[in-house]
Scaffold this active site. Structure first.
Site, PDB file in Angstrom:
ATOM      1  CG  ASP A   1      65.952  75.624   9.104  1.00  0.00           C
ATOM      2  OD1 ASP A   1      65.030  76.027   8.372  1.00  0.00           O
ATOM      3  OD2 ASP A   1      67.007  76.256   9.244  1.00  0.00           O
TER       4      ASP A   1
ATOM      5  CD  GLU B   1      67.792  78.865  15.222  1.00  0.00           C
ATOM      6  OE1 GLU B   1      68.883  79.146  15.746  1.00  0.00           O
ATOM      7  OE2 GLU B   1      67.331  79.481  14.236  1.00  0.00           O
TER       8      GLU B   1
END
Length: 376
Positions: A69, A128
């Site tokens: 990520d 997120e």
């Protein structure tokens, strides 16, 4: 492997945290690094602010995917680092800077030490929020290079450096954001009978929401419903016309997620009737559970115990959420915890993961992928 180089890369990435789908500097940093590698075996594609890099295998039978990520969090950094964030109000407080430096290190290694199978390195934005995994998987760029198995890691402050923790089956929960807006009628604090006070309505609703887990979910199952933020009103002597609740839902089963949402909707309807107001519910980003493939995870555990690149811990499932679950829903694979030994937890403004974990991850994953992509 020059691990100091990738520790330095982590520090550079730590300074430029960016919101989901706005990782422009981060993407350029990654592309600049890739441009300095030998290009003969590389296929490079971009998708939004993400990057997909395939390293062609020598004698390919399958494609092994590795995902990291990229995004940061809206947190004011309070660490002692001399390489702190230069983006005021944003911080890599969930380890994505370490995750990326590890992926970059693996990419660098396998470009220079090719294996039989294709390798796909996925630099995924917006983990997120609002969630980058699912739309990335649906894009044509991913579909043309779709892997046969998927790997990923996540840092774990609670485990010591030198350790890896994993389990078969459910690792992370199903998660959903929760936003509830209430609208009534504002007015003067001296005349409450002429208004519909949304601070009172919100207070009643918060209390009622806490009954869902305790009274509607099987006690042998697990669920969490947290309201982390309430806003309402404008001044102490004005009755609030609006209020907003912001929270999160986490469940170990998809059926419990459906049940929790059904009960939320029923309780909100009751608040509308009781306080003569209007309400709207938004579930925001929803993440599917991270469910580790049993056979591949067993195989990885056996590899750890036999080759000992890191100390193996058997972990329990956690109520954390990760959109890597969407990859594992469609493609067999697993995620594991990487110990970084820190007093502060994930999403904390003072988290300082120990960088000595980076060479542990590089050693473990390069050895495992080499073994998996050559002998299996």
């Amino acid at each position: 492997m020059d691990t100091e180089r990738f520790i330095n890369i982590r520090r550079q990435l730590h300074q430029i945290p960016e919101p989901g789908f706005e990782e422009f500097k981060t993407q350029q940093f990654i592309l600049d690094f890739i441009s300095g590698l030998p290009q003969e075996r590389l296929n490079i594609q971009t998708w939004k602010t993400g990057v997909l890099v395939r390293v062609a295998g020598l004698n390919p039978r399958k494609t092994i995917g590795y995902r990291t990520d990229m995004d940061g969090l809206p947190i004011f950094e309070e660490t002692s680092c001399d390489f702190a964030s230069v983006h005021n109000g944003y911080m890599h407080a969930c380890g994505h800077d370490l995750h990326m430096s590890i992926a970059i290190g693996l990419l660098d290694y396998f470009v220079k030490h090719p294996v039989d199978d294709h390798l796909l390195f996925i630099f995924q934005p917006a983990e997120e929020g609002p969630g980058g995994a699912l739309p990335l998987m649906q894009c044509k760029e991913f579909q043309t290079v779709k892997p046969d198995m998927m790997l990923a890691l996540h840092i774990a402050p609670e485990y010591p450096v030198g350790t890896v923790a994993v389990k078969k089956g459910l690792l992370f929960a199903n998660t959903s954001e929760l936003f509830i807006d209430l609208k009534g009628k504002g007015g003067h604090a001296a005349y409450p009978h002429l208004s519909n006070d949304m601070v009172i309505a919100a207070s009643h609703l918060v209390t009622q929401l806490q009954s869902i887990v305790s009274r509607n979910i099987d006690p042998l199952d697990s669920a969490v419903l947290t309201v982390g933020k309430i806003t309402g009103g404008t001044k102490q002597n004005i009755i609030a016309e609006t209020a907003r609740l912001e929270g999160t839902i986490r469940t170990l089963s998809s059926a419990s997620m459906v049940k929790v949402k059904s009960r939320i909707e029923a309780l909100v309807k009751g608040i509308e009737a009781s306080f003569e107001c209007e309400a709207a519910i938004d579930y925001g980003a929803n993440y599917y559970q991270v469910f580790n493939d049993e056979e591949l995870t067993d195989e990885f555990i056996s590899f750890l115990k036999t080759e000992k690149p890191a100390e193996f811990y058997h972990c329990r499932e956690a109520m954390t959420g990760e959109d890597f679950g969407y990859f594992l829903k469609d493609i067999p694979g697993f995620m594991f915890w990487l110990g970084v030994d820190c007093d502060f937890g994930l999403h904390h403004s003072r988290i300082e993961p120990k960088e000595e974990a980076i060479p542990v991850a590089l050693r473990t994953l390069s050895a495992y992928i080499e073994w998996k992509a050559t002998s299996q």
